[in-house]
Design an enzyme around this catalytic site. Structure first.
Site, mmCIF file in Angstrom:
data_model
loop_
_atom_site.group_PDB
_atom_site.id
_atom_site.type_symbol
_atom_site.label_atom_id
_atom_site.label_comp_id
_atom_site.label_asym_id
_atom_site.label_seq_id
_atom_site.Cartn_x
_atom_site.Cartn_y
_atom_site.Cartn_z
ATOM 1 N N GLU A 329 0.843 -1.194 0.000
ATOM 2 C CA GLU A 329 0.000 0.000 0.000
ATOM 3 C C GLU A 329 0.879 1.245 0.000
ATOM 4 O O GLU A 329 1.787 1.371 0.823
ATOM 5 C CB GLU A 329 -0.896 0.042 1.241
ATOM 6 C CG GLU A 329 -2.055 -0.919 1.221
ATOM 7 C CD GLU A 329 -3.024 -0.669 2.364
ATOM 8 O OE1 GLU A 329 -4.208 -1.000 2.193
ATOM 9 O OE2 GLU A 329 -2.610 -0.134 3.421
ATOM 10 N N CYS A 330 0.627 2.162 -0.928
ATOM 11 C CA CYS A 330 1.289 3.456 -0.992
ATOM 12 C C CYS A 330 2.815 3.290 -1.003
ATOM 13 O O CYS A 330 3.386 2.898 -2.000
ATOM 14 C CB CYS A 330 0.821 4.362 0.143
ATOM 15 S SG CYS A 330 1.129 6.118 -0.167
ATOM 16 N N GLY A 331 3.488 3.558 0.128
ATOM 17 C CA GLY A 331 4.939 3.379 0.156
ATOM 18 C C GLY A 331 5.342 1.962 -0.185
ATOM 19 O O GLY A 331 6.344 1.732 -0.868
ATOM 20 N N MET A 334 5.266 1.582 -3.842
ATOM 21 C CA MET A 334 6.440 2.200 -4.469
ATOM 22 C C MET A 334 7.634 1.252 -4.434
ATOM 23 O O MET A 334 8.382 1.129 -5.406
ATOM 24 C CB MET A 334 6.775 3.508 -3.758
ATOM 25 C CG MET A 334 5.707 4.598 -3.943
ATOM 26 S SD MET A 334 5.824 5.940 -2.726
ATOM 27 C CE MET A 334 7.381 6.700 -3.208
ATOM 28 N N THR A 430 -1.061 -0.837 -4.658
ATOM 29 C CA THR A 430 -1.856 0.325 -5.023
ATOM 30 C C THR A 430 -1.475 1.489 -4.132
ATOM 31 O O THR A 430 -0.942 1.306 -3.030
ATOM 32 C CB THR A 430 -3.357 0.016 -4.857
ATOM 33 O OG1 THR A 430 -4.110 1.194 -5.122
ATOM 34 C CG2 THR A 430 -3.666 -0.467 -3.450
#
Length: 441
Positions: A329-331, A334, A430
């Protein structure tokens, strides 16, 4: 024991709610009161300060993302062995989105839904008697939201306190005290808000200082009396909570991976799942005996070089993903990509389990509620499942890659935003953070 509850609200962000709440939590804890902090809205950071002040896990309550029955369940659960619950409002008390009646995400929704009064924190800097007009406006704006009392914050002098205080008490609103302006009470910030409690170099002494100020400046007995016993609700359900993605969950947990909602982890544990933490920054791979790996959000952009050099972590995660699900999720999303460009424009190799590339040098704030329809079966549920959550990041996707989309998303009002995230084999990710499921009626 029957817990009492009180909402700490304000006209806007930056009014000093967090410092006042943290100080009150510790001040009541010093008195031997079992007190717990709660944050309204999607905020990861403040619950960590609440926990540091009380020793009890924090909690988020979000009336947009969570079904009313889930809100009631989570608060009932948190209050079952607690004497006092202080709920810190996000932004301004009435700030939210057009999500329907009682589903705006504002703390005012909680006041209406649960019958909890509000202690209003007014930043009186730059005004005196006008503060009373603001308080009166809040008192009458919504008859279903009770303003029970006022704290004056950032007063400039004792004369300032007298002028503002006399005007407020003349309206009939109880004034529970005034906090003088001081740079020593300010918490350090960075791009996603406050520096986390776990990273604050002198967190304990700072909390003690805040408690000292609140004890000296506020009437704690009066504030306790403003809190009301929580209403007993018949409709209490955890059905909309996110189910555990596996029996043994390898959870990345260090300074780069910190953003997992307390209610999510608590629900996983309550349903028999075991959370096994590991640290990518310490070059640790996920435990081989786990059956799913979860990379939460956090600050990988501040640690990109260390992650790039973590060969054992990357190799272990790649081996794990060959046979078991990995979700970011998010970080975390990435880090699952090919590369991450840091704020200085240096590009670092990431795990390459998904094909997108992200940049923190090319910043663009992405902030808002998200409703997602999951495209394929995975850790967040079956294909077609509806999940509510939010995005809050400054990173940009500079190359979307070639993976299958993880979900189709809309904003909090239902406006379509297109595809989100990526999926390849057992790996998914995501930018949106999941908060709760949408239950079919």
């Amino acid at each position: 024991m029957t817990a009492r509850a009180l909402i700490i609200g304000a006209p806007r962000s930056g009014s000093g709610k967090t410092s006042v709440t943290i100080g009150l939590l510790r001040a009541f804890a010093r008195r031997g009161i079992k007190v717990r902090g709660v944050k309204s809205g999607p905020d990861y950071i403040d619950p960590g300060f609440h926990q540091a002040a009380t020793g009890l896990p924090g909690l988020n309550l979000d009336t947009w993302a969570m079904e009313p029955a889930l809100v009631a369940h989570l608060l009932n659960d948190a209050a079952c062995d607690t004497e006092l619950v202080l709920i810190e409002s996000a932004m301004g008390l009435f700030d939210g989105i057009a999500g329907g009646e009682g589903r705006t995400g504002s703390a005012a929704d909680l006041a209406r839904l649960l019958g909890i009064p509000v202690l209003l924190v007014l930043d009186v800097s730059g005004q005196s008697q006008t503060a009373a007009a603001v308080a009166v406006g809040f008192r009458h704006y919504d008859p279903d939201v009770k303003i029970a009392g006022v704290i004056m914050n950032r007063a400039g002098s004792e004369r300032h306190v007298r002028l503002s205080g006399e005007a407020i008490t003349a309206t009939g609103l109880p004034l529970t005290g005034a906090v003088l302006r001081s740079p020593d009470l300010v918490l350090p910030e960075r791009h996603l808000g406050l520096v986390q409690a776990s990273e604050h170099p002198q967190i304990e002494s700072h909390i003690e200082k805040l408690a000292d100020v609140m004890e000296a400046s506020l009437d704690l007995d009066a504030i306790f009396d403003l809190a009301v016993p929580l209403m007993q609700r018949v409709e209490i359900s955890a059905q909309a909570n996110l189910p555990p993605p596996g029996q043994r969950i390898a959870l990345a947990q260090d300074a780069a991976f910190t953003f997992l909602y307390p209610h999510v982890a608590a629900h996983w544990r309550a349903h028999g799942a075991e959370i096994v933490p590991f640290s990518p920054l310490a070059d640790e791979p996920p435990a081989a005996d786990c059956d799913v790996c979860w990379l939460p959000g956090g600050y990988p952009e501040l640690h990109a070089g260390t992650i790039a050099a973590a060969e054992r972590f990357r190799a272990g995660l790649k081996a794990f993903a060959q046979t078991r699900p990995v979700h970011g999720e998010c970080g975390g999303y990435m880090v699952l990509g090919e590369t991450l460009e840091d704020a200085d424009g240096v590009t670092h190799r990431m795990t390459g389990l998904l094909s997108h590339r992200t940049s923190f040098a090319k910043r663009r704030m992405n902030l808002g509620y998200r409703q997602a329809l999951i495209a394929v079966d995975g850790p967040l549920g079956k294909a077609g499942s509806a999940i509510r959550g939010h995005e809050f990041h400054y990173a940009s996707i500079v190359d979307g890659g070639s993976d299958t989309a993880f979900a189709t998303i809309a904003d909090g009002t239902g406006k379509p935003l297109g595809l989100s995230g990526g999926r390849r084999d057992q790996v998914s990710g995501t930018f949106f953070h999941a908060i709760a499921r949408v239950i079919d009626r």
